[in-house]
Design an enzyme around this catalytic site. Structure first.
Site, PDB file in Angstrom:
ATOM      1  N   ASP A 109     -81.561 -38.600  61.297  1.00 46.11           N
ATOM      2  CA  ASP A 109     -82.492 -39.581  60.742  1.00 46.11           C
ATOM      3  C   ASP A 109     -81.750 -40.832  60.299  1.00 46.11           C
ATOM      4  OD1 ASP A 109     -85.019 -40.523  59.734  1.00 46.11           O
ATOM      5  OD2 ASP A 109     -84.372 -39.989  57.706  1.00 46.11           O
ATOM      6  N   LEU A 163     -76.563 -29.507  47.589  1.00 39.39           N
ATOM      7  CA  LEU A 163     -77.732 -28.731  47.125  1.00 39.39           C
ATOM      8  C   LEU A 163     -78.247 -29.323  45.812  1.00 39.39           C
ATOM      9  CD1 LEU A 163     -79.289 -26.161  48.148  1.00 39.39           C
ATOM     10  CD2 LEU A 163     -78.133 -24.958  46.298  1.00 39.39           C
ATOM     11  N   GLY A 164     -78.784 -30.551  45.899  1.00 40.32           N
ATOM     12  CA  GLY A 164     -79.364 -31.192  44.721  1.00 40.32           C
ATOM     13  C   GLY A 164     -80.881 -31.073  44.762  1.00 40.32           C
ATOM     14  N   ARG A 165     -81.547 -32.126  44.281  1.00 36.10           N
ATOM     15  CA  ARG A 165     -83.021 -32.099  44.231  1.00 36.10           C
ATOM     16  C   ARG A 165     -83.615 -31.867  45.619  1.00 36.10           C
ATOM     17  NH1 ARG A 165     -81.762 -36.732  40.435  1.00 36.10           N
ATOM     18  NH2 ARG A 165     -81.044 -37.614  42.387  1.00 36.10           N
ATOM     19  N   ILE A 166     -83.164 -32.665  46.606  1.00 35.89           N
ATOM     20  CA  ILE A 166     -83.764 -32.541  47.948  1.00 35.89           C
ATOM     21  C   ILE A 166     -83.222 -31.297  48.653  1.00 35.89           C
ATOM     22  CG2 ILE A 166     -84.105 -33.654  50.178  1.00 35.89           C
ATOM     23  CD1 ILE A 166     -83.713 -36.366  48.750  1.00 35.89           C
ATOM     24  N   GLU A 187     -77.063 -48.815  60.599  1.00 32.26           N
ATOM     25  CA  GLU A 187     -78.504 -48.979  60.819  1.00 32.26           C
ATOM     26  C   GLU A 187     -78.889 -50.464  60.795  1.00 32.26           C
ATOM     27  OE1 GLU A 187     -80.478 -46.553  57.917  1.00 32.26           O
ATOM     28  OE2 GLU A 187     -79.493 -44.744  58.638  1.00 32.26           O
ATOM     29  N   HIS A 209     -84.618 -43.472  60.470  1.00 30.87           N
ATOM     30  CA  HIS A 209     -84.546 -43.397  59.000  1.00 30.87           C
ATOM     31  C   HIS A 209     -85.953 -43.361  58.384  1.00 30.87           C
ATOM     32  CE1 HIS A 209     -81.855 -44.334  55.306  1.00 30.87           C
ATOM     33  NE2 HIS A 209     -82.870 -43.554  54.986  1.00 30.87           N
ATOM     34  N   ARG A 245     -69.552 -30.008  45.376  1.00 27.80           N
ATOM     35  CA  ARG A 245     -68.259 -30.038  44.671  1.00 27.80           C
ATOM     36  C   ARG A 245     -68.234 -28.995  43.568  1.00 27.80           C
ATOM     37  NH1 ARG A 245     -68.612 -36.284  43.446  1.00 27.80           N
ATOM     38  NH2 ARG A 245     -70.667 -35.453  42.957  1.00 27.80           N
ATOM     39  N   THR A 246     -69.395 -28.753  42.958  1.00 25.49           N
ATOM     40  CA  THR A 246     -69.449 -27.741  41.889  1.00 25.49           C
ATOM     41  C   THR A 246     -70.445 -26.652  42.271  1.00 25.49           C
ATOM     42  OG1 THR A 246     -71.111 -29.107  40.785  1.00 25.49           O
ATOM     43  CG2 THR A 246     -68.856 -29.340  40.013  1.00 25.49           C
ATOM     44  N   ARG A 288     -77.039 -39.884  54.646  1.00 21.91           N
ATOM     45  CA  ARG A 288     -76.652 -41.246  54.967  1.00 21.91           C
ATOM     46  C   ARG A 288     -75.762 -41.175  56.208  1.00 21.91           C
ATOM     47  NH1 ARG A 288     -80.225 -42.908  52.304  1.00 21.91           N
ATOM     48  NH2 ARG A 288     -80.136 -44.153  50.405  1.00 21.91           N
TER      49      ARG A 288
HETATM   50  P1  NDP Z   1     -78.958 -35.196  44.031  1.00 17.57           P
HETATM   51  O1  NDP Z   1     -78.077 -36.078  43.231  1.00 17.57           O
HETATM   52  O2  NDP Z   1     -80.039 -34.419  43.361  1.00 17.57           O
HETATM   53  O3  NDP Z   1     -78.083 -34.148  44.871  1.00 17.57           O
HETATM   54  C1  NDP Z   1     -76.893 -34.494  45.494  1.00 17.57           C
HETATM   55  C2  NDP Z   1     -76.152 -33.225  45.862  1.00 17.57           C
HETATM   56  O4  NDP Z   1     -74.993 -33.594  46.627  1.00 17.57           O
HETATM   57  C3  NDP Z   1     -75.670 -32.421  44.668  1.00 17.57           C
HETATM   58  O5  NDP Z   1     -75.850 -31.059  44.917  1.00 17.57           O
HETATM   59  C4  NDP Z   1     -74.185 -32.761  44.581  1.00 17.57           C
HETATM   60  O6  NDP Z   1     -73.489 -31.657  43.990  1.00 17.57           O
HETATM   61  C5  NDP Z   1     -73.836 -32.945  46.052  1.00 17.57           C
HETATM   62  N1  NDP Z   1     -72.689 -33.821  46.273  1.00 17.57           N
HETATM   63  C6  NDP Z   1     -72.471 -35.063  45.759  1.00 17.57           C
HETATM   64  N2  NDP Z   1     -71.283 -35.529  46.161  1.00 17.57           N
HETATM   65  C7  NDP Z   1     -70.732 -34.570  46.960  1.00 17.57           C
HETATM   66  C8  NDP Z   1     -69.510 -34.467  47.659  1.00 17.57           C
HETATM   67  N3  NDP Z   1     -68.600 -35.446  47.632  1.00 17.57           N
HETATM   68  N4  NDP Z   1     -69.275 -33.338  48.372  1.00 17.57           N
HETATM   69  C9  NDP Z   1     -70.181 -32.340  48.408  1.00 17.57           C
HETATM   70  N5  NDP Z   1     -71.364 -32.384  47.758  1.00 17.57           N
HETATM   71  C10 NDP Z   1     -71.639 -33.493  47.042  1.00 17.57           C
HETATM   72  O7  NDP Z   1     -79.580 -36.160  45.143  1.00 17.57           O
HETATM   73  P2  NDP Z   1     -80.956 -36.004  45.950  1.00 17.57           P
HETATM   74  O8  NDP Z   1     -81.057 -34.613  46.464  1.00 17.57           O
HETATM   75  O9  NDP Z   1     -82.066 -36.554  45.162  1.00 17.57           O
HETATM   76  O10 NDP Z   1     -80.677 -37.021  47.178  1.00 17.57           O
HETATM   77  C11 NDP Z   1     -79.579 -36.827  48.027  1.00 17.57           C
HETATM   78  C12 NDP Z   1     -79.427 -37.985  48.989  1.00 17.57           C
HETATM   79  O11 NDP Z   1     -80.384 -37.893  50.041  1.00 17.57           O
HETATM   80  C13 NDP Z   1     -79.669 -39.395  48.443  1.00 17.57           C
HETATM   81  O12 NDP Z   1     -78.571 -39.856  47.673  1.00 17.57           O
HETATM   82  C14 NDP Z   1     -79.863 -40.186  49.720  1.00 17.57           C
HETATM   83  O13 NDP Z   1     -78.629 -40.647  50.209  1.00 17.57           O
HETATM   84  C15 NDP Z   1     -80.426 -39.150  50.701  1.00 17.57           C
HETATM   85  N6  NDP Z   1     -81.814 -39.452  51.042  1.00 17.57           N
HETATM   86  C16 NDP Z   1     -82.156 -39.730  52.344  1.00 17.57           C
HETATM   87  C17 NDP Z   1     -83.446 -40.041  52.672  1.00 17.57           C
HETATM   88  C18 NDP Z   1     -83.835 -40.354  54.066  1.00 17.57           C
HETATM   89  O14 NDP Z   1     -84.758 -41.137  54.268  1.00 17.57           O
HETATM   90  N7  NDP Z   1     -83.208 -39.776  55.070  1.00 17.57           N
HETATM   91  C19 NDP Z   1     -84.509 -40.126  51.669  1.00 17.57           C
HETATM   92  C20 NDP Z   1     -84.059 -39.739  50.343  1.00 17.57           C
HETATM   93  C21 NDP Z   1     -82.756 -39.435  50.056  1.00 17.57           C
HETATM   94  P3  NDP Z   1     -72.049 -31.869  43.282  1.00 17.57           P
HETATM   95  O15 NDP Z   1     -72.199 -33.069  42.394  1.00 17.57           O
HETATM   96  O16 NDP Z   1     -71.797 -30.584  42.576  1.00 17.57           O
HETATM   97  O17 NDP Z   1     -71.082 -32.109  44.402  1.00 17.57           O
END
Ligand code: NDP
Length: 318
Positions: A256, A153-156, A261, A279, A176-177, A232
């Protein structure tokens, strides 16, 4: 003083190139047939690389660029770039956060609707003449009122939750958090999958998320459950996914991204239970223009004052 060398890995739009060409001496990796020979002549002049989320910067290329100072990634995911190696050499790395959140969320909604509302089959029913020959198409499932789990649950992920709100879902999440959000947090991914109708993967790739959606998670999602992966390919155990779909232990998958790939396993292509995209999560003219502009902004800012506009967290201290 001559312009610094820029090595371009992968594609770029005309707009990007028109801004970069006056500022850098550009080399195209795809046009280099003998890397060693090229490196002897030009390697030392290259101070910046522009790359994408798929190709990163291969180790042989890193080694060929002794004066590399900045890597600008055309994408938000940077698991293909070895940030440890970059930090060790003092190389700054940037990516394109936020400007693609909406489009990846749109792609998620597209997969959700296509899967639950049986888009592939209904479209084929309309096109093939089955409607006239066989009568009404089979019923599908509503996206409304479902429990949707967001893995990452990050930006996207947050934008996906926002855009899903039109379907009145119950949103739950695993990271994780724990975050300060009004959704139920699950510390355990299998427990969350048990509670969900749909699981959306939107974490970064890399070692910490490798195959975290495994057999147990997929089977916990269950015969009526749907997996959506827009993160991914490495996040999902693809063999376990194929087995779960084939055995009916998982209902549907909207994908996607894939492990190798652009290869997509035949079993996923042949399955009735999959909706597949190549993708294209962020791949619209509008969003790629915004990503391209930010990729170039990073390079121009680095050329002007040595800093990056949107550095990745690992390199932000450099
Ligand atoms: P952010 O860094 O904003 O969010 C990542 C989220 O993932 C955070 O909430 C983080 O929380 C969580 N996270 C990270 N590691 C783990 C883990 N090991 N277990 C559980 N949760 C985890 O990234 P964005 O939202 O900007 O982008 C996310 C991803 O989307 C990109 O890195 C990319 O791989 C993918 N993407 C795919 C696209 C496509 O074309 N299909 C296009 C754009 C992006 P916490 O750290 O608390 O765990």
């Amino acid at each position: 003083m001559s312009n610094p060398g820029l090595l371009k890995i992968g594609g770029a739009t005309e707009e990007m190139m028109s801004r970069l060409t006056p500022e850098f001496t550009i080399h195209e990796l795809s046009e280099i047939s003998d890397l060693d020979a090229w490196a002897r002549e030009h390697g030392a002049s290259v101070e910046a690389v522009m790359t994408n989320g798929h190709d990163g910067v291969p180790p042989a290329v890193m080694a060929a660029l002794p004066n590399l100072k900045a890597v600008s990634g055309y994408g938000v995911g940077y698991d293909a770039v070895d940030t440890d190696a970059c930090v060790a050499r003092g190389i700054k790395v940037s990516h394109t956060p936020n400007v693609l959140n909406g489009e990846v969320a749109n792609t998620t909604l597209l997969l959700l609707l296509a899967g639950l509302r049986n888009f592939r089959h209904d479209e084929a029913w309309a096109r093939s003449g089955d409607w006239e020959a066989k009568g009404n198409a089979p019923l599908s499932n509503s996206p409304d009122g479902k429990t949707i789990g967001i893995l990452g649950l990050g930006r996207i992920g947050q934008e996906i939750a926002d855009r899903l709100s039109v379907f009145n879902p119950t949103i739950v999440y695993h990271t994780r958090t724990k975050k300060d959000v009004p959704y139920t947090y699950y510390a355990d991914l299998v427990e969350m999958a048990k509670a969900c109708d749909v699981l959306v993967c939107i974490t970064p790739g890399g070692p910490s998320t490798s195959k975290i959606v495994n057999k147990d998670v997929l089977e916990a999602l269950g015969p009526k459950g749907m997996l959506i992966n827009v993160s991914r390919g490495s996040v999902v155990d693809e063999d376990a996914l194929i087995a779960a779909l084939d055995s009916g232990k998982l209902g549907l998958a909207g994908l996607d991204v894939f492990e190798r790939e652009p290869h997509i396993p035949d079993a996923l292509k042949a399955s009735d239970r999959t909706v597949l995209l190549p993708h294209v999560g962020s791949a619209t003219h509008e969003t790629r223009a915004a990503m391209g502009a930010l990729t170039v902004d990073n390079l121009l800012q680095w050329k002007a004052d040595g800093s990056l506009k949107t550095p990745v967290p690992e390199c932000a201290h450099l």
